[in-house]
Design a protein around this motif. Structure first.
Motif, PDB file in Angstrom:
ATOM      1  N   SER A 169       0.815  -1.209   0.000  1.00 47.98           N
ATOM      2  CA  SER A 169       0.000   0.000   0.000  1.00 47.98           C
ATOM      3  C   SER A 169       0.858   1.273   0.000  1.00 47.98           C
ATOM      4  O   SER A 169       1.737   1.439   0.839  1.00 47.98           O
ATOM      5  N   PRO A 170       0.581   2.187  -0.928  1.00 48.20           N
ATOM      6  CA  PRO A 170       1.304   3.457  -0.922  1.00 48.20           C
ATOM      7  C   PRO A 170       0.757   4.433   0.124  1.00 48.20           C
ATOM      8  O   PRO A 170       1.401   5.433   0.439  1.00 48.20           O
ATOM      9  N   VAL A 171      -0.401   4.141   0.664  1.00 47.43           N
ATOM     10  CA  VAL A 171      -1.039   5.032   1.625  1.00 47.43           C
ATOM     11  C   VAL A 171      -0.412   4.879   3.014  1.00 47.43           C
ATOM     12  O   VAL A 171      -0.230   5.860   3.735  1.00 47.43           O
ATOM     13  N   ILE A 172      -0.063   3.668   3.384  1.00 45.94           N
ATOM     14  CA  ILE A 172       0.515   3.401   4.704  1.00 45.94           C
ATOM     15  C   ILE A 172       1.994   3.762   4.672  1.00 45.94           C
ATOM     16  O   ILE A 172       2.729   3.384   3.752  1.00 45.94           O
ATOM     17  N   SER A 173       2.447   4.488   5.677  1.00 45.02           N
ATOM     18  CA  SER A 173       3.847   4.924   5.718  1.00 45.02           C
ATOM     19  C   SER A 173       4.779   3.738   5.962  1.00 45.02           C
ATOM     20  O   SER A 173       4.386   2.722   6.524  1.00 45.02           O
ATOM     21  N   SER A 174       6.013   3.906   5.543  1.00 51.62           N
ATOM     22  CA  SER A 174       7.013   2.843   5.707  1.00 51.62           C
ATOM     23  C   SER A 174       7.247   2.533   7.175  1.00 51.62           C
ATOM     24  O   SER A 174       7.460   1.376   7.548  1.00 51.62           O
ATOM     25  N   GLU A 175       7.217   3.566   8.027  1.00 49.32           N
ATOM     26  CA  GLU A 175       7.420   3.355   9.461  1.00 49.32           C
ATOM     27  C   GLU A 175       6.301   2.493  10.043  1.00 49.32           C
ATOM     28  O   GLU A 175       6.546   1.591  10.858  1.00 49.32           O
ATOM     29  N   LYS A 176       5.080   2.753   9.621  1.00 46.60           N
ATOM     30  CA  LYS A 176       3.939   1.987  10.113  1.00 46.60           C
ATOM     31  C   LYS A 176       4.026   0.532   9.623  1.00 46.60           C
ATOM     32  O   LYS A 176       3.741  -0.400  10.376  1.00 46.60           O
ATOM     33  N   LYS A 177       4.415   0.347   8.365  1.00 44.52           N
ATOM     34  CA  LYS A 177       4.577  -1.001   7.830  1.00 44.52           C
ATOM     35  C   LYS A 177       5.628  -1.775   8.616  1.00 44.52           C
ATOM     36  O   LYS A 177       5.426  -2.944   8.963  1.00 44.52           O
ATOM     37  N   THR A 178       6.762  -1.122   8.897  1.00 48.72           N
ATOM     38  CA  THR A 178       7.828  -1.762   9.662  1.00 48.72           C
ATOM     39  C   THR A 178       7.348  -2.121  11.060  1.00 48.72           C
ATOM     40  O   THR A 178       7.634  -3.212  11.562  1.00 48.72           O
ATOM     41  N   GLU A 179       6.603  -1.226  11.670  1.00 52.02           N
ATOM     42  CA  GLU A 179       6.057  -1.482  13.004  1.00 52.02           C
ATOM     43  C   GLU A 179       5.111  -2.684  12.990  1.00 52.02           C
ATOM     44  O   GLU A 179       5.171  -3.542  13.882  1.00 52.02           O
ATOM     45  N   ILE A 180       4.262  -2.763  11.994  1.00 52.27           N
ATOM     46  CA  ILE A 180       3.325  -3.890  11.871  1.00 52.27           C
ATOM     47  C   ILE A 180       4.089  -5.189  11.635  1.00 52.27           C
ATOM     48  O   ILE A 180       3.787  -6.229  12.238  1.00 52.27           O
ATOM     49  N   LEU A 181       5.101  -5.143  10.748  1.00 48.04           N
ATOM     50  CA  LEU A 181       5.918  -6.327  10.488  1.00 48.04           C
ATOM     51  C   LEU A 181       6.584  -6.834  11.756  1.00 48.04           C
ATOM     52  O   LEU A 181       6.583  -8.030  12.044  1.00 48.04           O
ATOM     53  N   LYS A 182       7.151  -5.906  12.511  1.00 50.50           N
ATOM     54  CA  LYS A 182       7.827  -6.302  13.743  1.00 50.50           C
ATOM     55  C   LYS A 182       6.848  -6.889  14.755  1.00 50.50           C
ATOM     56  O   LYS A 182       7.190  -7.817  15.480  1.00 50.50           O
ATOM     57  N   SER A 183       5.636  -6.362  14.803  1.00 51.64           N
ATOM     58  CA  SER A 183       4.660  -6.898  15.751  1.00 51.64           C
ATOM     59  C   SER A 183       4.164  -8.285  15.325  1.00 51.64           C
ATOM     60  O   SER A 183       3.882  -9.128  16.170  1.00 51.64           O
ATOM     61  N   LEU A 184       4.083  -8.526  14.016  1.00 56.00           N
ATOM     62  CA  LEU A 184       3.623  -9.832  13.544  1.00 56.00           C
ATOM     63  C   LEU A 184       4.714 -10.898  13.619  1.00 56.00           C
ATOM     64  O   LEU A 184       4.455 -12.030  14.010  1.00 56.00           O
ATOM     65  N   ILE A 185       5.917 -10.546  13.245  1.00 60.82           N
ATOM     66  CA  ILE A 185       7.005 -11.523  13.179  1.00 60.82           C
ATOM     67  C   ILE A 185       7.963 -11.376  14.354  1.00 60.82           C
ATOM     68  O   ILE A 185       8.615 -12.327  14.743  1.00 60.82           O
ATOM     69  N   GLY A 186       8.015 -10.207  14.948  1.00 63.98           N
ATOM     70  CA  GLY A 186       9.052  -9.855  15.894  1.00 63.98           C
ATOM     71  C   GLY A 186       9.119 -10.609  17.200  1.00 63.98           C
ATOM     72  O   GLY A 186      10.111 -10.534  17.897  1.00 63.98           O
ATOM     73  N   LYS A 187       8.090 -11.355  17.563  1.00 60.57           N
ATOM     74  CA  LYS A 187       8.117 -12.044  18.853  1.00 60.57           C
ATOM     75  C   LYS A 187       9.262 -13.034  18.937  1.00 60.57           C
ATOM     76  O   LYS A 187       9.941 -13.125  19.950  1.00 60.57           O
TER      77      LYS A 187
END
Length: 186
Positions: free
Chosen positions: A50-68
């Protein structure tokens, strides 16, 4: 630049770092998790592209999904990908990483589709065929059952396919019969 080139370059760098830091198994499981998320949930793929969601938000979501359970290297990789605005290529990067990892370890992935579940004897036969075709000593065999084949099997090794199914033989026979090979002699 094409998605394949971008994904290959990032995946190659990640592989080299993972090998250097002896974190190959952990990074492999992280990239497998990214691929399974992408395959199982279309909204995940939509989010990373998505071009609407910022890169920082995407990274934050990725870390929350995979980061555990993710390695520190994978988390840094997510930061770098987000920083460069390449999160849309993350599923392709994961695929490229797994491909490069298998090449690095000398593992050949092969897929066999048959009408029945394979027993150990058949499984070993297919593995020896794949070893002969690919020249690699390790084989990861993906087994699928498809009753529509009627009988036989289909073996895929890389870009090669060996189709010994009754279904394909019948289709070839049907095609041969549609061609009129009869010639009149009078």
């Amino acid at each position: 630049m094409s998605a394949y080139r971008v994904a290959s370059r990032y995946a190659k760098s990640l592989l080299e770092l993972a090998v250097e830091r002896n974190e190959l198994d952990q990074v492999n499981s992280d990239m497998t998790a990214v691929l399974s998320l992408s395959a199982a949930n279309s909204s995940f793929s939509d989010m990373v592209k998505s071009p609407v969601i910022s890169s920082e938000k995407k990274t934050e979501i990725l870390k929350s999904l995979i980061g555990k359970n993710a390695s520190a290297l994978t988390l840094k990789f997510f930061d770098l990908v987000g920083e460069k605005g390449r999160t849309g290529f993350l599923p392709e990067m994961a695929t490229a990483f797994l491909r490069l990892r298998n090449e690095h370890l000398g593992i050949q992935i092969a897929e066999v589709v048959s009408t029945i579940q394979l027993d150990d004897e058949l499984r070993n036969s297919f593995k020896s065929i794949v070893k002969e075709i690919s020249g690699k000593s390790k084989v990861n065999l993906i087994e699928k059952v498809d009753a529509n084949l009627i009988g036989g099997f289909v073996l895929r090794v890389g870009d090669k396919q060996l189709d010994e199914s009754i279904k394909s033989k019948l289709q070839q026979l049907r095609l041969d019969f549609t061609q009129n090979l009869y010639e009149k002699k009078y």
